[in-house]
Design a protein around this motif. Structure first.
Motif, PDB file in Angstrom:
ATOM      1  N   ARG A 145       0.818  -1.220   0.065  1.00  0.00           N
ATOM      2  CA  ARG A 145      -0.072   0.152  -0.027  1.00  0.00           C
ATOM      3  C   ARG A 145       0.950   1.125  -0.093  1.00  0.00           C
ATOM      4  NH1 ARG A 145      -3.080  -3.468   3.367  1.00  0.00           N
ATOM      5  NH2 ARG A 145      -2.200  -2.395   5.330  1.00  0.00           N
ATOM      6  N   LEU A 146       1.775   1.103   0.853  1.00  0.00           N
ATOM      7  CA  LEU A 146       2.848   2.305   0.801  1.00  0.00           C
ATOM      8  C   LEU A 146       3.537   2.419  -0.591  1.00  0.00           C
ATOM      9  CD1 LEU A 146       5.706   2.696   3.477  1.00  0.00           C
ATOM     10  CD2 LEU A 146       5.845   3.394   1.041  1.00  0.00           C
ATOM     11  N   ARG A 147       3.713   1.450  -1.344  1.00  0.00           N
ATOM     12  CA  ARG A 147       4.386   1.714  -2.580  1.00  0.00           C
ATOM     13  C   ARG A 147       3.459   2.085  -3.715  1.00  0.00           C
ATOM     14  NH1 ARG A 147       6.511  -3.034  -2.703  1.00  0.00           N
ATOM     15  NH2 ARG A 147       4.813  -4.038  -3.795  1.00  0.00           N
ATOM     16  N   GLU A 148       2.148   1.863  -3.451  1.00  0.00           N
ATOM     17  CA  GLU A 148       1.010   2.303  -4.474  1.00  0.00           C
ATOM     18  C   GLU A 148       0.791   3.751  -3.980  1.00  0.00           C
ATOM     19  OE1 GLU A 148      -3.669   1.689  -5.128  1.00  0.00           O
ATOM     20  OE2 GLU A 148      -2.552   0.215  -3.846  1.00  0.00           O
ATOM     21  N   ARG A 149       0.776   4.398  -2.864  1.00  0.00           N
ATOM     22  CA  ARG A 149       0.660   5.745  -2.526  1.00  0.00           C
ATOM     23  C   ARG A 149       1.873   6.400  -2.866  1.00  0.00           C
ATOM     24  NH1 ARG A 149       0.087   6.297   3.725  1.00  0.00           N
ATOM     25  NH2 ARG A 149      -2.215   5.637   3.127  1.00  0.00           N
ATOM     26  N   GLY A 150       3.111   5.834  -2.763  1.00  0.00           N
ATOM     27  CA  GLY A 150       4.149   6.490  -3.149  1.00  0.00           C
ATOM     28  C   GLY A 150       4.967   7.206  -2.057  1.00  0.00           C
ATOM     29  N   TRP A 151       4.377   7.190  -0.843  1.00  0.00           N
ATOM     30  CA  TRP A 151       4.793   7.898   0.484  1.00  0.00           C
ATOM     31  C   TRP A 151       4.593   7.163   1.621  1.00  0.00           C
ATOM     32  CZ3 TRP A 151       1.119  10.225   3.278  1.00  0.00           C
ATOM     33  CH2 TRP A 151       0.050  10.701   2.556  1.00  0.00           C
ATOM     34  N   ALA A 152       5.380   7.642   2.893  1.00  0.00           N
ATOM     35  CA  ALA A 152       4.932   6.812   3.805  1.00  0.00           C
ATOM     36  C   ALA A 152       4.482   8.026   4.708  1.00  0.00           C
ATOM     37  CB  ALA A 152       5.823   6.187   4.613  1.00  0.00           C
ATOM     38  N   VAL A 153       3.278   7.822   5.904  1.00  0.00           N
ATOM     39  CA  VAL A 153       3.215   8.758   7.089  1.00  0.00           C
ATOM     40  C   VAL A 153       3.207   7.892   8.308  1.00  0.00           C
ATOM     41  CG1 VAL A 153       0.621   8.338   6.717  1.00  0.00           C
ATOM     42  CG2 VAL A 153       1.606  10.379   8.030  1.00  0.00           C
ATOM     43  N   THR A 154       4.288   8.392   9.219  1.00  0.00           N
ATOM     44  CA  THR A 154       4.367   7.739  10.303  1.00  0.00           C
ATOM     45  C   THR A 154       3.724   8.248  11.454  1.00  0.00           C
ATOM     46  OG1 THR A 154       6.588   7.119   9.732  1.00  0.00           O
ATOM     47  CG2 THR A 154       6.218   6.800  11.962  1.00  0.00           C
ATOM     48  N   LEU A 155       2.705   7.932  12.056  1.00  0.00           N
ATOM     49  CA  LEU A 155       1.980   8.472  13.210  1.00  0.00           C
ATOM     50  C   LEU A 155       2.835   8.443  14.727  1.00  0.00           C
ATOM     51  CD1 LEU A 155      -1.619   6.593  12.671  1.00  0.00           C
ATOM     52  CD2 LEU A 155      -0.365   8.855  11.717  1.00  0.00           C
ATOM     53  N   ALA A 156       2.463   9.522  15.398  1.00  0.00           N
ATOM     54  CA  ALA A 156       3.305   9.616  16.512  1.00  0.00           C
ATOM     55  C   ALA A 156       2.935   8.566  17.553  1.00  0.00           C
ATOM     56  CB  ALA A 156       2.715  11.041  17.115  1.00  0.00           C
ATOM     57  N   ASP A 157       4.111   8.206  18.190  1.00  0.00           N
ATOM     58  CA  ASP A 157       4.048   6.901  19.010  1.00  0.00           C
ATOM     59  C   ASP A 157       4.924   7.355  20.136  1.00  0.00           C
ATOM     60  OD1 ASP A 157       5.641   4.249  20.364  1.00  0.00           O
ATOM     61  OD2 ASP A 157       3.436   3.610  19.252  1.00  0.00           O
ATOM     62  N   ASP A 158       4.647   6.767  21.553  1.00  0.00           N
ATOM     63  CA  ASP A 158       5.428   7.415  22.644  1.00  0.00           C
ATOM     64  C   ASP A 158       6.760   6.608  22.430  1.00  0.00           C
ATOM     65  OD1 ASP A 158       3.491   8.640  23.953  1.00  0.00           O
ATOM     66  OD2 ASP A 158       2.755   7.160  25.199  1.00  0.00           O
ATOM     67  N   ARG A 159       6.932   5.398  21.904  1.00  0.00           N
ATOM     68  CA  ARG A 159       8.252   4.996  21.672  1.00  0.00           C
ATOM     69  C   ARG A 159       9.142   5.671  20.714  1.00  0.00           C
ATOM     70  NH1 ARG A 159       5.966  -0.926  20.538  1.00  0.00           N
ATOM     71  NH2 ARG A 159       4.414   0.299  19.835  1.00  0.00           N
ATOM     72  N   LEU A 160       8.506   6.252  19.541  1.00  0.00           N
ATOM     73  CA  LEU A 160       9.195   6.873  18.764  1.00  0.00           C
ATOM     74  C   LEU A 160       9.649   8.410  19.351  1.00  0.00           C
ATOM     75  CD1 LEU A 160       7.234   6.048  15.407  1.00  0.00           C
ATOM     76  CD2 LEU A 160       9.481   5.314  15.945  1.00  0.00           C
ATOM     77  N   ARG A 161       8.678   9.116  20.284  1.00  0.00           N
ATOM     78  CA  ARG A 161       8.930  10.281  20.754  1.00  0.00           C
ATOM     79  C   ARG A 161      10.325  10.023  21.616  1.00  0.00           C
ATOM     80  NH1 ARG A 161       3.220  10.294  21.579  1.00  0.00           N
ATOM     81  NH2 ARG A 161       2.220  11.783  20.438  1.00  0.00           N
ATOM     82  N   ARG A 162      10.417   8.801  22.396  1.00  0.00           N
ATOM     83  CA  ARG A 162      11.492   8.765  23.069  1.00  0.00           C
ATOM     84  C   ARG A 162      12.654   8.511  22.400  1.00  0.00           C
ATOM     85  NH1 ARG A 162       7.853   5.281  25.912  1.00  0.00           N
ATOM     86  NH2 ARG A 162       8.847   3.336  25.027  1.00  0.00           N
ATOM     87  N   LEU A 163      12.621   7.774  21.045  1.00  0.00           N
ATOM     88  CA  LEU A 163      13.899   7.589  20.146  1.00  0.00           C
ATOM     89  C   LEU A 163      14.117   9.096  19.740  1.00  0.00           C
ATOM     90  CD1 LEU A 163      15.478   5.954  18.336  1.00  0.00           C
ATOM     91  CD2 LEU A 163      13.819   5.646  16.708  1.00  0.00           C
ATOM     92  N   ASP A 164      13.178   9.795  19.336  1.00  0.00           N
ATOM     93  CA  ASP A 164      13.621  11.406  18.951  1.00  0.00           C
ATOM     94  C   ASP A 164      14.468  12.234  19.886  1.00  0.00           C
ATOM     95  OD1 ASP A 164      12.370  10.848  16.508  1.00  0.00           O
ATOM     96  OD2 ASP A 164      10.662  11.865  17.115  1.00  0.00           O
ATOM     97  N   ASP A 165      13.932  11.950  21.211  1.00  0.00           N
ATOM     98  CA  ASP A 165      14.665  12.510  22.249  1.00  0.00           C
ATOM     99  C   ASP A 165      16.040  12.031  22.270  1.00  0.00           C
ATOM    100  OD1 ASP A 165      12.699  14.067  22.986  1.00  0.00           O
ATOM    101  OD2 ASP A 165      11.734  12.679  24.534  1.00  0.00           O
TER     102      ASP A 165
END
Length: 387
Positions: A277-297
């Motif tokens: 589905r991502l390949r069909e759309r041509g781009w990816a959207v990543t939703l916010a997640d507490d684990r990803l927020r910690r990774l960004d920090d």
């Protein structure tokens, strides 16, 4: 006209050296009787990493320095871009209490740390060296902390200002030279996209089993703390999905195998469907997640070349980047990613970060469209270069 050293007049010296910007740092100390001292310098600098040493220079006839120079320790507070008023308060000559009206907290050694500064570095005086009409003070670092996330205050040509970061590319490294050449072609378009969206952009490339942030851009009119370039990110599901969606079956299999826990066949099927589905759309959207927020920090505190660990051992599912976008709905978004393609293969991806909460589907699609235009321009430039 070139002049020799015995002909250099003070005004000519100041005019030439005034073309070089300097940071603005508050040097503070506390006397044995409890008196708090402060002065502003534009000469604070790193001297040595091992052992950790820093230095600053002060005029020998400075009354503030004469009092400070008698103290065994000092603290340097790196002033933020919006602290010009603090700088001016601490620069007043003859003031008996320069810190009056300035918010501060005591350091571990009891020296004032200016509130709102970007960082403080506490030192034990190691050496004082006379140099002309100045004294070079070398201090051994005994404590330090990053306390802010903005941009520093700078002094240039008699005035104060702030650094406006343009696009940045990591230093050359043997394993990313090919990717760096492509990133150089993308700096202009990426900077334009960042300015147009008012968001941070980054180019990320795969290097063996990690992802490397090789370039980034910030809007020039926003006071943002940029994520460091050269940081290496875990190339594990779902990180790097914008690359894997264009990989062959073997590439997807290797990606699955790098997951922090073994994926079941059902999990792999869910990922394969999401990648399609991502390949069909041509781009990816990543939703916010507490684990990803910690990774960004964690990422913001890393040095170039360091690898960021995943915040925990639980894999993030495909749902964090395979959102079923509904018209009129809103989403908390971490980033949008678009692949940069060469010969039908994704060689890196462009990510856009810093979205406000509750982004509408329509806003997301518009931003993704602009990001896609940017990656197509990078691809076009690469094709022209190779042709």
């Amino acid at each position: 006209m070139t002049v020799t050293s015995n002909e250099i007049r003070p005004e000519r010296y100041r005019a030439a050296l005034g073309q070089y910007p300097t940071g603005v740092t508050a040097i503070t100390a506390t006397t044995g009787s409890g008196e708090h001292l402060a002065m502003i310098v534009g000469t604070f600098s790193s001297v040595s990493l091992a052992p950790p040493l820093v230095s600053f220079m002060a005029a020998r006839d400075s009354a503030s320095f004469q009092a400070l120079s008698a103290q065994p320790t000092f603290c340097a507070s790196v002033l933020a871009g919006d602290q010009e008023d603090v700088c001016r308060a601490l620069s007043v000559k003859g003031a008996t209490d320069k810190l009056a009206g300035v918010d501060w907290q005591p350091s571990p050694f009891g020296n004032p740390v200016v509130s709102g500064s970007l960082a403080w570095i506490e030192c034990r005086v190691q050496q004082q060296i006379e140099a002309g009409d100045h004294v070079i003070v070398i201090g051994e670092v005994v404590g330090l902390e990053v306390t802010g996330s903005g941009l520093p205050l700078l002094f240039l040509g008699g005035g104060y200002g702030r650094f406006s970061p343009h696009s940045r590319v990591m230093p050359a490294a043997p394993d990313v030279m090919r990717q760096l050449r492509l990133a150089d072609l993308g700096r202009g378009p990426m900077q334009e996209l960042s300015q147009r969206l008012g968001l941070e952009c980054a180019l990320v490339a795969p290097v063996e089993d990690v992802l490397v942030r090789i370039a980034s851009a910030l809007p020039l009119d926003r006071d943002l703390r940029p994520a460091p370039v050269g940081v290496r990110l875990p190339f594990v599901p779902p990180m790097g999905a914008a690359l894997v969606a264009w990989a062959d079956d073997d590439g997807q299999r290797r990606w699955f195998q790098r997951a922090p826990v073994e994926l079941s066949e059902e999990d792999r099927d869910a990922y394969r469907a999401a990648l399609a589905r991502l390949r069909e759309r041509g781009w990816a959207v990543t939703l916010a997640d507490d684990r990803l927020r910690r990774l960004d920090d964690v990422i913001h505190d890393l040095e170039a070349g360091a690898t960021a660990p995943m915040p925990d051992d639980q894999p993030l599912g495909p749902e964090v980047y395979d959102a079923d976008l509904r018209p009129g709905a809103t989403y908390d978004v971490r980033n949008i990613s678009c692949p940069v393609l060469q010969d039908g293969r994704a060689v890196m991806y462009l990510s856009v970060f810093g979205f406000a909460p509750a982004v509408s589907t329509e806003e997301l699609v518009e931003a993704a469209g602009l990001a896609l235009e940017t990656t197509r321009e990078i691809e076009r430039r690469a094709a022209e270069r190779s042709g």
